[in-house]
Design a protein around this motif. Structure first.
Motif, PDB file in Angstrom:
ATOM      1  N   ALA A 378      -3.210  -6.700   5.252  1.00 53.55           N
ATOM      2  CA  ALA A 378      -2.761  -5.230   5.240  1.00 53.55           C
ATOM      3  C   ALA A 378      -1.151  -4.986   4.606  1.00 53.55           C
ATOM      4  CB  ALA A 378      -2.735  -4.890   6.442  1.00 53.55           C
ATOM      5  N   GLN A 379      -0.748  -6.014   4.375  1.00 55.20           N
ATOM      6  CA  GLN A 379       0.951  -4.964   4.430  1.00 55.20           C
ATOM      7  C   GLN A 379       1.064  -5.243   3.044  1.00 55.20           C
ATOM      8  OE1 GLN A 379       2.900  -4.558   7.667  1.00 55.20           O
ATOM      9  NE2 GLN A 379       4.433  -6.304   6.896  1.00 55.20           N
ATOM     10  N   GLU A 380       0.212  -5.775   2.416  1.00 55.35           N
ATOM     11  CA  GLU A 380       0.382  -6.107   0.625  1.00 55.35           C
ATOM     12  C   GLU A 380       0.093  -5.372  -0.087  1.00 55.35           C
ATOM     13  OE1 GLU A 380       1.821  -8.150  -1.122  1.00 55.35           O
ATOM     14  OE2 GLU A 380       2.709  -9.994  -0.068  1.00 55.35           O
ATOM     15  N   ALA A 381      -1.409  -4.336   0.992  1.00 56.27           N
ATOM     16  CA  ALA A 381      -2.474  -2.771   0.326  1.00 56.27           C
ATOM     17  C   ALA A 381      -1.306  -2.483   0.752  1.00 56.27           C
ATOM     18  CB  ALA A 381      -3.593  -3.442   0.890  1.00 56.27           C
ATOM     19  N   ALA A 382      -0.502  -1.701   1.594  1.00 56.60           N
ATOM     20  CA  ALA A 382       0.883  -1.013   1.302  1.00 56.60           C
ATOM     21  C   ALA A 382       1.604  -0.589   0.302  1.00 56.60           C
ATOM     22  CB  ALA A 382       1.614  -1.266   3.275  1.00 56.60           C
ATOM     23  N   VAL A 383       1.569  -1.757  -0.654  1.00 57.95           N
ATOM     24  CA  VAL A 383       2.519  -1.779  -1.583  1.00 57.95           C
ATOM     25  C   VAL A 383       2.294  -0.375  -3.099  1.00 57.95           C
ATOM     26  CG1 VAL A 383       3.748  -2.796  -3.425  1.00 57.95           C
ATOM     27  CG2 VAL A 383       3.773  -3.931  -1.242  1.00 57.95           C
ATOM     28  N   GLY A 384       3.207   0.217  -3.046  1.00 55.72           N
ATOM     29  CA  GLY A 384       2.961   1.613  -4.104  1.00 55.72           C
ATOM     30  C   GLY A 384       2.111   2.473  -3.106  1.00 55.72           C
ATOM     31  N   ARG A 385       1.978   1.683  -2.063  1.00 56.04           N
ATOM     32  CA  ARG A 385       1.190   4.168  -1.382  1.00 56.04           C
ATOM     33  C   ARG A 385       2.046   4.119  -0.645  1.00 56.04           C
ATOM     34  NH1 ARG A 385      -3.213   0.924   2.308  1.00 56.04           N
ATOM     35  NH2 ARG A 385      -5.121   0.772   0.917  1.00 56.04           N
ATOM     36  N   GLU A 386       2.011   5.903  -0.213  1.00 54.31           N
ATOM     37  CA  GLU A 386       3.274   6.777  -0.151  1.00 54.31           C
ATOM     38  C   GLU A 386       2.814   6.929   1.139  1.00 54.31           C
ATOM     39  OE1 GLU A 386       4.214  11.033  -1.168  1.00 54.31           O
ATOM     40  OE2 GLU A 386       5.006   9.540  -3.230  1.00 54.31           O
ATOM     41  N   THR A 387       3.834   6.854   2.126  1.00 59.35           N
ATOM     42  CA  THR A 387       3.496   7.431   3.499  1.00 59.35           C
ATOM     43  C   THR A 387       4.267   8.280   4.304  1.00 59.35           C
ATOM     44  OG1 THR A 387       3.131   6.141   5.860  1.00 59.35           O
ATOM     45  CG2 THR A 387       4.047   4.802   3.910  1.00 59.35           C
ATOM     46  N   THR A 388       4.314   8.342   5.704  1.00 59.83           N
ATOM     47  CA  THR A 388       5.770   8.883   5.950  1.00 59.83           C
ATOM     48  C   THR A 388       6.590   7.829   6.848  1.00 59.83           C
ATOM     49  OG1 THR A 388       4.500   9.134   7.671  1.00 59.83           O
ATOM     50  CG2 THR A 388       4.766  11.119   5.999  1.00 59.83           C
ATOM     51  N   VAL A 389       7.684   7.949   6.793  1.00 60.37           N
ATOM     52  CA  VAL A 389       8.153   7.308   7.878  1.00 60.37           C
ATOM     53  C   VAL A 389       9.412   7.546   9.000  1.00 60.37           C
ATOM     54  CG1 VAL A 389       9.669   4.790   8.893  1.00 60.37           C
ATOM     55  CG2 VAL A 389       8.663   5.149   6.993  1.00 60.37           C
ATOM     56  N   LEU A 390       8.764   7.157  10.286  1.00 60.84           N
ATOM     57  CA  LEU A 390       9.485   7.898  11.486  1.00 60.84           C
ATOM     58  C   LEU A 390      11.258   7.240  11.920  1.00 60.84           C
ATOM     59  CD1 LEU A 390      10.620   9.899  13.794  1.00 60.84           C
ATOM     60  CD2 LEU A 390       8.909   8.933  14.739  1.00 60.84           C
ATOM     61  N   PHE A 391      12.182   7.710  11.209  1.00 64.10           N
ATOM     62  CA  PHE A 391      13.498   6.307  11.058  1.00 64.10           C
ATOM     63  C   PHE A 391      14.546   6.782  12.818  1.00 64.10           C
ATOM     64  CE2 PHE A 391      13.651   7.540   6.799  1.00 64.10           C
ATOM     65  CZ  PHE A 391      13.040   6.897   6.136  1.00 64.10           C
ATOM     66  N   GLU A 392      13.839   5.044  13.278  1.00 68.46           N
ATOM     67  CA  GLU A 392      14.672   4.915  14.168  1.00 68.46           C
ATOM     68  C   GLU A 392      15.456   4.859  14.938  1.00 68.46           C
ATOM     69  OE1 GLU A 392      10.585   2.698  16.996  1.00 68.46           O
ATOM     70  OE2 GLU A 392       9.564   3.870  15.224  1.00 68.46           O
ATOM     71  N   LYS A 393      16.608   3.194  13.721  1.00 67.88           N
ATOM     72  CA  LYS A 393      17.564   2.843  13.817  1.00 67.88           C
ATOM     73  C   LYS A 393      17.996   2.030  12.280  1.00 67.88           C
ATOM     74  CE  LYS A 393      15.036  -1.920  14.582  1.00 67.88           C
ATOM     75  NZ  LYS A 393      14.701  -2.563  15.619  1.00 67.88           N
ATOM     76  N   VAL A 394      19.267   1.606  12.803  1.00 70.62           N
ATOM     77  CA  VAL A 394      20.182   1.689  11.305  1.00 70.62           C
ATOM     78  C   VAL A 394      20.006   1.006  11.359  1.00 70.62           C
ATOM     79  CG1 VAL A 394      22.056   3.011  11.831  1.00 70.62           C
ATOM     80  CG2 VAL A 394      22.377   0.677  12.687  1.00 70.62           C
ATOM     81  N   GLY A 395      19.418  -0.028  10.332  1.00 70.38           N
ATOM     82  CA  GLY A 395      19.849  -1.336   9.470  1.00 70.38           C
ATOM     83  C   GLY A 395      20.216  -2.770   9.269  1.00 70.38           C
ATOM     84  N   ARG A 396      20.190  -4.065   9.343  1.00 72.70           N
ATOM     85  CA  ARG A 396      21.178  -4.210   9.070  1.00 72.70           C
ATOM     86  C   ARG A 396      22.100  -4.156   7.554  1.00 72.70           C
ATOM     87  NH1 ARG A 396      18.118  -9.867   9.696  1.00 72.70           N
ATOM     88  NH2 ARG A 396      16.441  -9.146  10.161  1.00 72.70           N
ATOM     89  N   LEU A 397      21.486  -3.740   6.369  1.00 72.19           N
ATOM     90  CA  LEU A 397      22.684  -3.407   5.620  1.00 72.19           C
ATOM     91  C   LEU A 397      22.797  -2.410   5.804  1.00 72.19           C
ATOM     92  CD1 LEU A 397      20.106  -4.942   2.345  1.00 72.19           C
ATOM     93  CD2 LEU A 397      21.684  -6.647   4.154  1.00 72.19           C
TER      94      LEU A 397
END
Ligand code: SAH
Ligand code: SF4
Ligand code: F3S
Length: 441
Positions: A378-397
Motif C-alpha cells: 500500500a505504501q509503494e502504491a502511493a508513489v506517483g500519486r497526488e493526494t493532500t497532506v495536512l501538515f502537523e509538525k516540523v520534520g527532522r530535516l
C-alpha cells in the motif's frame, strides 16, 4: 499568582484514542483549578496515569509505572498520584491495596468529579468508579485557547453493548451512550475556531452512534458526519472504531458523497473462521464482513482499510487460523493491528483454555508477515500519486514539514513553514515502510 495557581499536573496516557481525548479533558478540568500541565513528572504536584485494561501487558504497565514514581513521592510527600482509565474502573480500590502510594482512583465515567476527588484525597485515598447517569462531558470544560495541533479527537459515543467474549470494554466503559448532536456540532465548531482542520470522531463503537438530533429525531453517525461536513473551515473528517454489524447504508453512502470524509477506514474483524467468530460472539460471518467491505469500496474505491486481529483465541485450530490468513488475503489491508489473545479476568473467554504461548507467537508472526507485506504494498502504491497532506509538525530535516495523507500515512515534504496546520496538494515520490516522501504539487 496565588499558591494554588502554581500547581503542576503531569498526565501519562496509555490505550486508545478515547483515553487521549479524556486526558485532555481532565487536564482542562484541572486547569480550571489552577493546575498547569507539565511534561516532567519530576516537577508535578499531581500525576495522573490514564490506563488501559485491554490486554494483560497493558494493564500491568500501570504497576511498573507506579513503582518508578515511588522515589518522587519519597522526595515530595505532597505529591498526589491518581490512577484513571480502564484499569481504575476494573480494579478500583484494589489498586490502592496493591500500591498504597496511590492517592486517588477515578473511573472513565467519573472524570467530571476529578477536582472534588483530588480535594478529598487530602483525607486518605479517594476512589470513584461510579457510572453516574449524567454525561461527564456536560460538566467538563471545553478549551478556548488556540489548538496545539491542527487535528483533534471528538468523542461522540462511549461504551459498548457488544460483549465480545474476550473483551473488557463493556465492563470498563459501561453501556453505549451517544452524546447529543447539537453539543457535538458546537464542540466541533469551537475546535475549528481554535485552528483545527481535521476531526476524528471517536467511540468504542462509533458507528453505533444514535444521538438526539436538534430536530427532535435520532441522528445516525452518517447524519452527524453530514452536518459536520457543512462546518466551514473543517477540511477533514475521520471516525474510529466502527463495528461491522453497525455499518449502515447511509454511512456507506456518506463515503461516496462527502469529500471531507477521508478514504480511510478502521474496521476490525478479529478472525477469519466462522466458528471462532461465533465463539468470540462477533455475530457476523467472515463472508458477511468481506461482502460489506466490497460495498464500502464500491462507494469509495480508493478506501484504505485497516483492521484488528486476535490470534490464538481459545480453541483456535491451525486450520481456523489459516482462515484468518485467507480473509486477510481476500480483503487486503493498508494497515493493521494484530494481537495474541490475552485472557482478561471477568470475560467469558477467560474461562477457556488458550492455545499456548508458542502456538500464539508463531501464528502472530505469520499473520504479521502477511499484514506487513500488504502495508508495504500500500505504501509503494502511493508513489506517483497526488493526494493532500495536512501538515502537523516540523520534520527532522530543516525546511521539512510532516503531516498525514488522506490515507493517514505519515508524509514528509519540503514545504514553507506557513503551510503548517494547513492542507496542501502533494505528489508522493518515495515510500518507506512507515512513511512517505512527497513534493508540493
Ligand atoms: N471496539 C473495537 C475494539 C476495541 S479494543 C472493536 O470492536 O473492534 C481494540 C482491539 O484490541 C480489538 O479490536 C481487539 O483486536 C483487541 N483486543 C481486545 N481484547 C483483547 C484481548 N483480550 N486479547 C487480545 N486482544 C484484544
Ligand atoms: Fe470490545 Fe467487542 Fe465492544 Fe469492540 S465490540 S469494544 S471488541 S466488546
Ligand atoms: Fe484500553 Fe479502555 Fe481504550 S481498555 S483500549 S483504554 S477503552
Amino acid at each position: 499568582m496565588t499558591e494554588a495557581a502554581k500547581k503542576k499536573l503531569h498526565v501519562k496516557t496509555w490505550g486508545c484514542q478515547m483515553n487521549v481525548y479524556d486526558s485532555e479533558r481532565m487536564a482542562e478540568a484541572m486547569a480550571a483549578q489552577g493546575y498547569e500541565a507539565t511534561e516532567d513528572a519530576g516537577e508535578a504536584d499531581l500525576i495522573l496515569l490514564n490506563t488501559c485494561h485491554i490486554r494483560e501487558k497493558a494493564a500491568e504497565k500501570v504497576y511498573s509505572e507506579l513503582g518508578r514514581l515511588k522515589p518522587l513521592k519519597a522526595r515530595n510527600p505532597d505529591l498526589k498520584i491518581g490512577v484513571a482509565g480502564c484499569v481504575a474502573q476494573a480494579e478500583g480500590a484494589e489498586i490502592v491495596a496493591r500500591q498504597p502510594l496511590v492517592d486517588l482512583v477515578v473511573g472513565p465515567q467519573a472524570y467530571h468529579r476529578l477536582p472534588d476527588l483530588v480535594a478529598r484525597s487530602d483525607r486518605g485515598a479517594a476512589v470513584d468508579t461510579d457510572m453516574p447517569p449524567e454525561d461527564k462531558f456536560d460538566h467538563l470544560p471545553v478549551a478556548r485557547t488556540p489548538a496545539k495541533r491542527p487535528t483533534a479527537f471528538l468523542t461522540v459515543q462511549e461504551g459498548c453493548d457488544k460483549f465480545c467474549a474476550f473483551c473488557v470494554v463493556p465492563y470498563t466503559r459501561g453501556a453505549e451512550v451517544s452524546r447529543p448532536a447539537a453539543r457535538l456540532v458546537a464542540e466541533a465548531e469551537a475546535l475549528v475556531a481554535r485552528g483545527v482542520k481535521e476531526i476524528t470522531l471517536l467511540g468504542q463503537n462509533v458507528n453505533a452512534y444514535h444521538g438526539d438530533g436538534p430536530d427532535g429525531g435520532t441522528w445516525s453517525l452518517a447524519d452527524l458526519i453530514r452536518r459536520l461536513h457543512a462546518v466551514e473551515g473543517l477540511a477533514r473528517i475521520r471516525y474510529t472504531t466502527s463495528h461491522p454489524n453497525d455499518f449502515t447504508d447511509d454511512l456507506i453512502a456518506a463515503h461516496g458523497d462527502l469529500p471531507k470524509l477521508m478514504p480511510y477506514l478502521h474496521l476490525p474483524v478479529q478472525a477469519g473462521s466462522d466458528r471462532v467468530l461465533k465463539a468470540m460472539n462477533r455475530k457476523h460471518t467472515a463472508a458477511e464482513y468481506v461482502e460489506l467491505i466490497g460495498r464500502i469500496r464500491a462507494a469509495r474505491p480508493d478506501l484504505l482499510l485497516s483492521g484488528d486481529f486476535i490470534v490464538g483465541f481459545p480453541g483456535e485450530t491451525e486450520a481456523e487460523f489459516e482462515d484468518t490468513l485467507r480473509l486477510v488475503e481476500a480483503v487486503g489491508y493498508g494497515q493493521a493491528y494484530s494481537f495474541k489473545y490475552s485472557a482478561r479476568p471477568g470475560t467469558p473467554a477467560a474461562e477457556k483454555e488458550g492455545v499456548g504461548p508458542e502456538v500464539a507467537s508463531e501464528r502472530l508472526a505469520r499473520l504479521q508477515a502477511l499484514l506487513g507485506a500488504q502495508q508495504r504494498a500500500a505504501q509503494e502504491a502511493a508513489v506517483g500519486r497526488e493526494t493532500t497532506v495536512l501538515f502537523e509538525k516540523v520534520g527532522r530535516l530543516p525546511g521539512q514539514l510532516v503531516g498525514k495523507t488522506e490515507h493517514l500515512q505519515a508524509c514528509h515534504v519540503e514545504a514553507p513553514a506557513d503551510l503548517m496546520g494547513r492542507v496542501a496538494k502533494v505528489r508522493i515520490v518515495e515510500a518507506a515502510a512507515n512513511s512517505l516522501k512527497g513534493e508540493l504539487a
